[in-house]
Design a protein around this motif. Structure first.
Motif, PDB file in Angstrom:
ATOM      1  N   ASP A  19       0.908   6.095  -0.274  1.00 47.28           N
ATOM      2  CA  ASP A  19       0.336   5.587  -1.515  1.00 47.28           C
ATOM      3  C   ASP A  19      -1.127   5.234  -1.262  1.00 47.28           C
ATOM      4  O   ASP A  19      -1.461   4.609  -0.256  1.00 47.28           O
ATOM      5  N   GLU A  20      -1.993   5.629  -2.174  1.00 48.13           N
ATOM      6  CA  GLU A  20      -3.437   5.440  -1.965  1.00 48.13           C
ATOM      7  C   GLU A  20      -3.861   3.983  -1.867  1.00 48.13           C
ATOM      8  O   GLU A  20      -4.954   3.684  -1.377  1.00 48.13           O
ATOM      9  N   ASP A  21      -3.020   3.052  -2.298  1.00 51.18           N
ATOM     10  CA  ASP A  21      -3.366   1.632  -2.214  1.00 51.18           C
ATOM     11  C   ASP A  21      -3.011   1.019  -0.863  1.00 51.18           C
ATOM     12  O   ASP A  21      -3.281  -0.158  -0.636  1.00 51.18           O
ATOM     13  N   PHE A  22      -2.380   1.794   0.010  1.00 47.32           N
ATOM     14  CA  PHE A  22      -1.897   1.256   1.282  1.00 47.32           C
ATOM     15  C   PHE A  22      -2.542   1.962   2.469  1.00 47.32           C
ATOM     16  O   PHE A  22      -3.067   3.059   2.357  1.00 47.32           O
ATOM     17  N   MET A  23      -2.445   1.312   3.600  1.00 47.53           N
ATOM     18  CA  MET A  23      -2.848   1.906   4.872  1.00 47.53           C
ATOM     19  C   MET A  23      -1.866   1.435   5.926  1.00 47.53           C
ATOM     20  O   MET A  23      -1.104   0.498   5.690  1.00 47.53           O
ATOM     21  N   TRP A  24      -1.843   2.098   7.041  1.00 52.62           N
ATOM     22  CA  TRP A  24      -0.943   1.653   8.096  1.00 52.62           C
ATOM     23  C   TRP A  24      -1.632   1.611   9.438  1.00 52.62           C
ATOM     24  O   TRP A  24      -2.632   2.257   9.669  1.00 52.62           O
ATOM     25  N   GLU A  25      -1.041   0.793  10.300  1.00 54.04           N
ATOM     26  CA  GLU A  25      -1.470   0.696  11.686  1.00 54.04           C
ATOM     27  C   GLU A  25      -0.246   0.973  12.529  1.00 54.04           C
ATOM     28  O   GLU A  25       0.830   0.433  12.271  1.00 54.04           O
ATOM     29  N   MET A  54       7.763  12.206  14.570  1.00 54.40           N
ATOM     30  CA  MET A  54       6.989  12.004  13.365  1.00 54.40           C
ATOM     31  C   MET A  54       5.529  11.866  13.774  1.00 54.40           C
ATOM     32  O   MET A  54       5.204  11.115  14.690  1.00 54.40           O
ATOM     33  N   ALA A  55       4.688  12.634  13.097  1.00 55.41           N
ATOM     34  CA  ALA A  55       3.248  12.549  13.318  1.00 55.41           C
ATOM     35  C   ALA A  55       2.628  11.834  12.124  1.00 55.41           C
ATOM     36  O   ALA A  55       3.047  12.045  10.987  1.00 55.41           O
ATOM     37  N   PHE A  56       1.648  11.002  12.394  1.00 48.32           N
ATOM     38  CA  PHE A  56       0.984  10.223  11.352  1.00 48.32           C
ATOM     39  C   PHE A  56      -0.502  10.582  11.292  1.00 48.32           C
ATOM     40  O   PHE A  56      -1.116  10.887  12.302  1.00 48.32           O
ATOM     41  N   SER A  57      -1.045  10.518  10.100  1.00 46.78           N
ATOM     42  CA  SER A  57      -2.494  10.560   9.910  1.00 46.78           C
ATOM     43  C   SER A  57      -2.845   9.291   9.144  1.00 46.78           C
ATOM     44  O   SER A  57      -1.969   8.464   8.894  1.00 46.78           O
ATOM     45  N   GLN A  58      -4.076   9.151   8.736  1.00 42.31           N
ATOM     46  CA  GLN A  58      -4.466   7.941   8.020  1.00 42.31           C
ATOM     47  C   GLN A  58      -3.752   7.789   6.685  1.00 42.31           C
ATOM     48  O   GLN A  58      -3.579   6.683   6.200  1.00 42.31           O
ATOM     49  N   ASN A  59      -3.317   8.903   6.094  1.00 44.64           N
ATOM     50  CA  ASN A  59      -2.717   8.794   4.760  1.00 44.64           C
ATOM     51  C   ASN A  59      -1.451   9.618   4.563  1.00 44.64           C
ATOM     52  O   ASN A  59      -1.049   9.844   3.431  1.00 44.64           O
ATOM     53  N   LEU A  84       5.020  -0.280  13.245  1.00 43.86           N
ATOM     54  CA  LEU A  84       4.204   0.275  12.175  1.00 43.86           C
ATOM     55  C   LEU A  84       3.994  -0.814  11.136  1.00 43.86           C
ATOM     56  O   LEU A  84       4.957  -1.396  10.646  1.00 43.86           O
ATOM     57  N   LEU A  85       2.736  -1.110  10.837  1.00 38.65           N
ATOM     58  CA  LEU A  85       2.403  -2.110   9.828  1.00 38.65           C
ATOM     59  C   LEU A  85       1.885  -1.392   8.601  1.00 38.65           C
ATOM     60  O   LEU A  85       0.917  -0.628   8.679  1.00 38.65           O
ATOM     61  N   LEU A  86       2.523  -1.633   7.487  1.00 38.06           N
ATOM     62  CA  LEU A  86       2.065  -1.095   6.210  1.00 38.06           C
ATOM     63  C   LEU A  86       1.398  -2.250   5.477  1.00 38.06           C
ATOM     64  O   LEU A  86       1.994  -3.315   5.319  1.00 38.06           O
ATOM     65  N   LYS A  87       0.149  -2.044   5.077  1.00 34.46           N
ATOM     66  CA  LYS A  87      -0.578  -3.128   4.420  1.00 34.46           C
ATOM     67  C   LYS A  87      -1.496  -2.577   3.354  1.00 34.46           C
ATOM     68  O   LYS A  87      -1.703  -1.370   3.244  1.00 34.46           O
ATOM     69  N   ALA A  88      -2.047  -3.482   2.577  1.00 32.50           N
ATOM     70  CA  ALA A  88      -2.949  -3.103   1.489  1.00 32.50           C
ATOM     71  C   ALA A  88      -4.240  -2.557   2.070  1.00 32.50           C
ATOM     72  O   ALA A  88      -4.682  -2.974   3.143  1.00 32.50           O
ATOM     73  N   ASP A  89      -4.841  -1.613   1.360  1.00 33.86           N
ATOM     74  CA  ASP A  89      -6.126  -1.101   1.823  1.00 33.86           C
ATOM     75  C   ASP A  89      -7.181  -2.187   1.697  1.00 33.86           C
ATOM     76  O   ASP A  89      -6.962  -3.229   1.087  1.00 33.86           O
ATOM     77  N   SER A  90      -8.327  -1.959   2.272  1.00 31.60           N
ATOM     78  CA  SER A  90      -9.365  -2.992   2.339  1.00 31.60           C
ATOM     79  C   SER A  90      -9.913  -3.394   0.975  1.00 31.60           C
ATOM     80  O   SER A  90     -10.478  -4.465   0.819  1.00 31.60           O
ATOM     81  N   ALA A  91      -9.736  -2.561  -0.043  1.00 32.17           N
ATOM     82  CA  ALA A  91     -10.255  -2.883  -1.379  1.00 32.17           C
ATOM     83  C   ALA A  91      -9.354  -3.845  -2.142  1.00 32.17           C
ATOM     84  O   ALA A  91      -9.737  -4.377  -3.163  1.00 32.17           O
ATOM     85  N   SER A  92      -8.162  -4.088  -1.644  1.00 36.47           N
ATOM     86  CA  SER A  92      -7.192  -4.925  -2.355  1.00 36.47           C
ATOM     87  C   SER A  92      -7.311  -6.389  -1.947  1.00 36.47           C
ATOM     88  O   SER A  92      -7.769  -6.715  -0.854  1.00 36.47           O
TER      89      SER A  92
END
Length: 172
Positions: free
Chosen positions: A101-107, A70-75, A140-148
């Protein structure tokens, strides 16, 4: 003497109780529907979808006796397969391109080291599942984007070489 009956208009107690019960049921249903789309539920649903895809990727690797990744990008993320000494994107109806989802980001951390996420997807694998069913050690951490305002984090990890665990990350 003739008794005149006065007609009164209004509702009976039974009719009023019936209306109250109907309103209570509708309110409870509405609360569940709105609550089902909460931020945390959407995050967990997205994570559970990703876990299913990781399991599918490993089953496919064992079944076809070749590595999948699995390859990941920022979104987004996509499935890759290894053939002829090269990684190729899998274009499969069962494995469509998946946007985050546009409200989330991952590390992503591979063997404890943070991975840099590109803006666009590339045929560079991050998490590999080998034909033995073993999977790359990852977190893999799924978390809210910085605007949330939400601080919730959902963690997906490879617990053993062939097992995936997930759950809410305790902030304490």
């Amino acid at each position: 003497m003739s008794a005149e009956l006065k007609k009164t208009s209004g509702f009976t107690l039974l009719e009023l109780l019936l209306v109250v019960v109907i309103l209570a049921v509708l309110t409870a249903t509405g609360v569940q529907l709105l609550g089902g789309q909460s931020y945390e539920n959407r995050m967990k649903d997205q994570s559970q979808d990703l876990i299913k895809q990781l399991h599918y990727m490993c089953e496919k690797a064992v079944f076809e006796n070749r590595p999948f990744a699995m390859a990941f990008s920022q979104n987004a993320h996509q499935l890759l397969t290894y053939r002829k000494q090269q990684w190729f994107v899998v274009n499969d109806k069962q494995w469509p391109y998946k946007a985050l989802d546009e409200d989330f980001m991952w590390e992503l951390f591979i063997a404890g080291k943070p991975q840099k996420m590109a803006n666009e997807l590339a045929a560079e694998p991050h998490v590999i599942c080998y034909n033995t069913g073993q999977i790359t050690a990852f977190e893999l951490l799924l978390k809210a984007d910085s605007a949330s305002d939400s601080t919730s984090q959902y963690q997906i990890t490879s617990a053993q070489p062939n097992q995936i665990k997930a759950g809410w990350l305790d902030e304490s």
